[in-house]
Scaffold this motif. Structure first.
Motif, PDB file in Angstrom:
ATOM      1  N   ALA A 110      -7.684   0.338  -2.808  1.00 22.89           N
ATOM      2  CA  ALA A 110      -8.891  -0.336  -3.294  1.00 22.89           C
ATOM      3  C   ALA A 110     -10.165   0.301  -2.764  1.00 22.89           C
ATOM      4  CB  ALA A 110      -8.857  -1.816  -2.912  1.00 22.89           C
ATOM      5  N   LEU A 125     -12.530   1.445  -5.344  1.00 16.54           N
ATOM      6  CA  LEU A 125     -13.540   0.529  -5.882  1.00 16.54           C
ATOM      7  C   LEU A 125     -14.776   0.504  -4.983  1.00 16.54           C
ATOM      8  CD1 LEU A 125     -11.387  -2.523  -7.061  1.00 16.54           C
ATOM      9  CD2 LEU A 125     -12.318  -0.648  -8.428  1.00 16.54           C
ATOM     10  N   THR A 165      -0.076   1.689  -6.104  1.00 12.66           N
ATOM     11  CA  THR A 165       0.380   0.285  -6.169  1.00 12.66           C
ATOM     12  C   THR A 165       1.697   0.027  -5.442  1.00 12.66           C
ATOM     13  OG1 THR A 165       1.477   0.745  -8.282  1.00 12.66           O
ATOM     14  CG2 THR A 165      -0.777  -0.121  -8.379  1.00 12.66           C
ATOM     15  N   PHE A 174      -2.467  -2.574  -5.154  1.00 11.60           N
ATOM     16  CA  PHE A 174      -3.725  -1.829  -5.141  1.00 11.60           C
ATOM     17  C   PHE A 174      -4.688  -2.385  -4.100  1.00 11.60           C
ATOM     18  CE2 PHE A 174      -7.995  -0.895  -6.930  1.00 11.60           C
ATOM     19  CZ  PHE A 174      -7.910   0.495  -6.932  1.00 11.60           C
ATOM     20  N   MET A 175      -4.620  -3.706  -3.873  1.00 13.60           N
ATOM     21  CA  MET A 175      -5.455  -4.347  -2.853  1.00 13.60           C
ATOM     22  C   MET A 175      -4.549  -4.995  -1.805  1.00 13.60           C
ATOM     23  SD  MET A 175      -8.448  -6.202  -5.086  1.00 13.60           S
ATOM     24  CE  MET A 175      -9.472  -5.287  -6.241  1.00 13.60           C
ATOM     25  N   PRO A 228      -8.956  -8.908  -2.099  1.00  8.86           N
ATOM     26  CA  PRO A 228     -10.229  -8.460  -2.687  1.00  8.86           C
ATOM     27  C   PRO A 228     -11.336  -8.253  -1.664  1.00  8.86           C
ATOM     28  CG  PRO A 228      -9.282 -10.269  -3.951  1.00  8.86           C
ATOM     29  CD  PRO A 228      -8.479 -10.168  -2.694  1.00  8.86           C
ATOM     30  N   VAL A 272     -12.436  -4.764  -0.375  1.00  3.74           N
ATOM     31  CA  VAL A 272     -13.355  -3.895  -1.116  1.00  3.74           C
ATOM     32  C   VAL A 272     -14.741  -3.955  -0.482  1.00  3.74           C
ATOM     33  CG1 VAL A 272     -14.472  -3.486  -3.334  1.00  3.74           C
ATOM     34  CG2 VAL A 272     -12.059  -4.158  -3.256  1.00  3.74           C
TER      35      VAL A 272
END
Length: 497
Positions: A62, A65, A208, A213-214, A218, A221
């Motif tokens: 992540a 991002l 993944t 992915f994270m 969240p 990020v």
């Protein structure tokens, strides 16, 4: 371009001249190839090579991002700065624009804070470069290497702006070639077509396959944003350097238009390669460094040594540009009466020697603090300049809000670079920067940086406001030619009239 004297002289404030360059005593010694490479290399700091591993460990894949969000922020800031710089090329860049758009206090404050940021960076980079060189040649102590590096780059900057441009052309060129080669080789390895590569774990599945992915949620990020945002500092250097080129408008327009692909390739592209070549939680990413770990994974021999050479080049590039940037900001402050007048004097070759030597002197002092009191005095200097990058970006955004109307009033033909979706995207950028600053207060390290940086800013702004009040209380004095002298008046940029 103004004719240069044979002895040091104090120039008048910038005045209009042919070709869009202000006649401010500096020479147009930077060629198009210099400006192009400064623009490309300006976004590639040593932090990308040595600091990205921590960001990957904190956010996992992540982190892409995080880089994308900060990259979008920088693209918007550079677009706003490009709009102003193309219209009014100035060695003071955003400080000069803040002076005109927001008031003398704003130009004074952000100019000195930016100068402070770069002289502290000089100490950081000189020490980093010295550590690498001492590892190669231990007979010379670390402080000796720091001294040698600082002296060589000082001599380069004192010689002429063309010398700075030439050194930076090659420094930045090595960085660009290295990153481009890394991306190309990495992509071949990721998709299994690199001859001789022996990694069985490389592939986009790594994005993944190890917790998603994270993997840390969240919120990681945002944590990643705090860790990568300062690695983008330096993108704005090209707008200062453009004032010493033959065609500033063209240079700024080109740099602004290319910033998107530069960030996409150098940051997003290279980090994508790292997190695809090996699992994000591989200990080697932090232990060896993200790029070295990636190169080792695909069997590139002597990856550590190769990367040390590239990191040293990035360090020298940052030192070279930092000294140039600090001196030109000091020059601009002196020219506007916000620093000693000696800072605004140029040699016969258009070099602001006093501004350079003063910046180097404070850089040497900071280096001494780094060796003598690294965890106290120098840590304070580092933290109190830590959030200056975000302050600079905020000032650029607020200045651009007002400068758009000024450009349209003075000469609409100068609006050759336009901020997209004005003013909505400008306000969105301001909101994003403000959010990052507030979010930093929730992080222990970030909180210290924000608080100490705000303290430093409060002191500088206080000095600026006192100066403005003292000026206002003095009887007005007329300056020659209808242009303000070094301490009075309102205009700090050519109007193009």
């Amino acid at each position: 371009m103004s004719t240069q004297p044979t002895t040091d002289v104090a120039p008048s404030p910038p005045a209009p001249s042919e070709g869009g360059r202000p006649s401010d005593g500096l020479q147009a010694g930077l060629k198009n190839r210099h400006l192009s490479m400064i623009a490309i290399g300006g976004v590639i700091g040593a932090g990308l090579f040595v600091g990205s591993g921590s960001g990957i460990a904190a956010a996992g894949p992540a982190i892409l991002l995080s880089y994308a969000l900060v990259g979008a922020l920088v693209v918007c800031v550079m677009r706003m700065l490009g709009e102003m710089a193309a219209a009014y090329p100035s060695s003071g860049s955003f400080s000069a624009y803040a002076d005109r758009a927001l008031g003398r206090w704003a130009g004074f404050s952000i100019g000195w804070l930016y100068w402070f940021f770069w002289v502290v960076v000089l100490a950081v980079e000189a020490t980093a470069g010295a550590k690498i060189l001492e590892g190669w040649i231990p007979a010379v102590p670390q402080w000796g290497w720091a001294l040698i590096v600082m002296l060589v780059l000082t001599a380069t900057n004192l010689a002429s702006v063309a010398s700075y441009g030439e050194f930076e052309f090659w420094f930045a060129g090595i960085k660009v070639v290295a990153i481009a080669a890394f991306v190309v080789i990495g992509l071949l390895a990721v998709f299994g077509v690199l001859p001789g590569a022996h990694s069985d774990t490389a592939g986009v599945a790594n994005l993944t396959a190890h917790g998603g992915f994270m993997p840390h949620g969240p919120g990681s990020v945002l944590t990643g944003i705090l860790m990568v945002v300062f690695s983008f500092m330096g993108s704005e250097i090209v707008t200062l350097a453009a004032g010493e080129s033959e065609n500033p408008q063209r240079a700024v327009s080109k740099a602004t238009n290319s910033v998107i692909w530069r960030i996409a390739v150098f940051y997003l592209g290279s980090i994508f390669i790292v997190v695809s070549l090996l699992p994000w939680n591989s200990p080697s990413i932090v232990d060896d460094g993200s790029y070295v770990a990636a190169l080792n994974t695909i069997g590139i021999p002597h990856a550590g040594e190769v990367m040390n050479v590239i990191v040293l080049t990035a360090v020298l590039s940052c030192l070279n540009s930092g000294l140039y940037t600090a001196s030109r900001m000091a020059f601009s402050l002196g020219e506007r009466g916000d620093a000693p007048k000696a800072f605004a004097r140029t040699s016969a070759r258009g070099v602001p020697r006093a501004a350079i030597l003063s910046s180097v002197l404070f850089g040497f002092i900071a280096v001494f603090f780094n060796y003598k009191w690294p965890d106290t005095v120098f840590a304070f200097l580092l933290n109190s300049s830590g959030a200056v990058a975000l302050f600079v970006w905020l000032v650029i955004a607020f200045a651009q809000l007002r400068m758009r109307a000024m450009i349209l009033r003075d000469d609409p033909s100068k609006l050759v670079v336009r901020m997209w979706l004005f003013p909505y995207l400008t306000w969105a950028t301001i909101g994003m920067i403000s959010f990052v600053l507030v979010y930093m207060l929730t992080d222990p390290d970030g909180r210290q940086q924000v608080i100490l940086s705000l303290l430093a800013a409060a002191v500088v702004v206080g000095i600026a406001l006192v100066r403005d009040r003292l000026r206002a209380s003095r009887p007005a004095t007329a300056s020659a030619g209808g242009v303000r002298d070094s301490a009075e008046g309102e205009e700090s940029l050519p109007t193009g009239s």
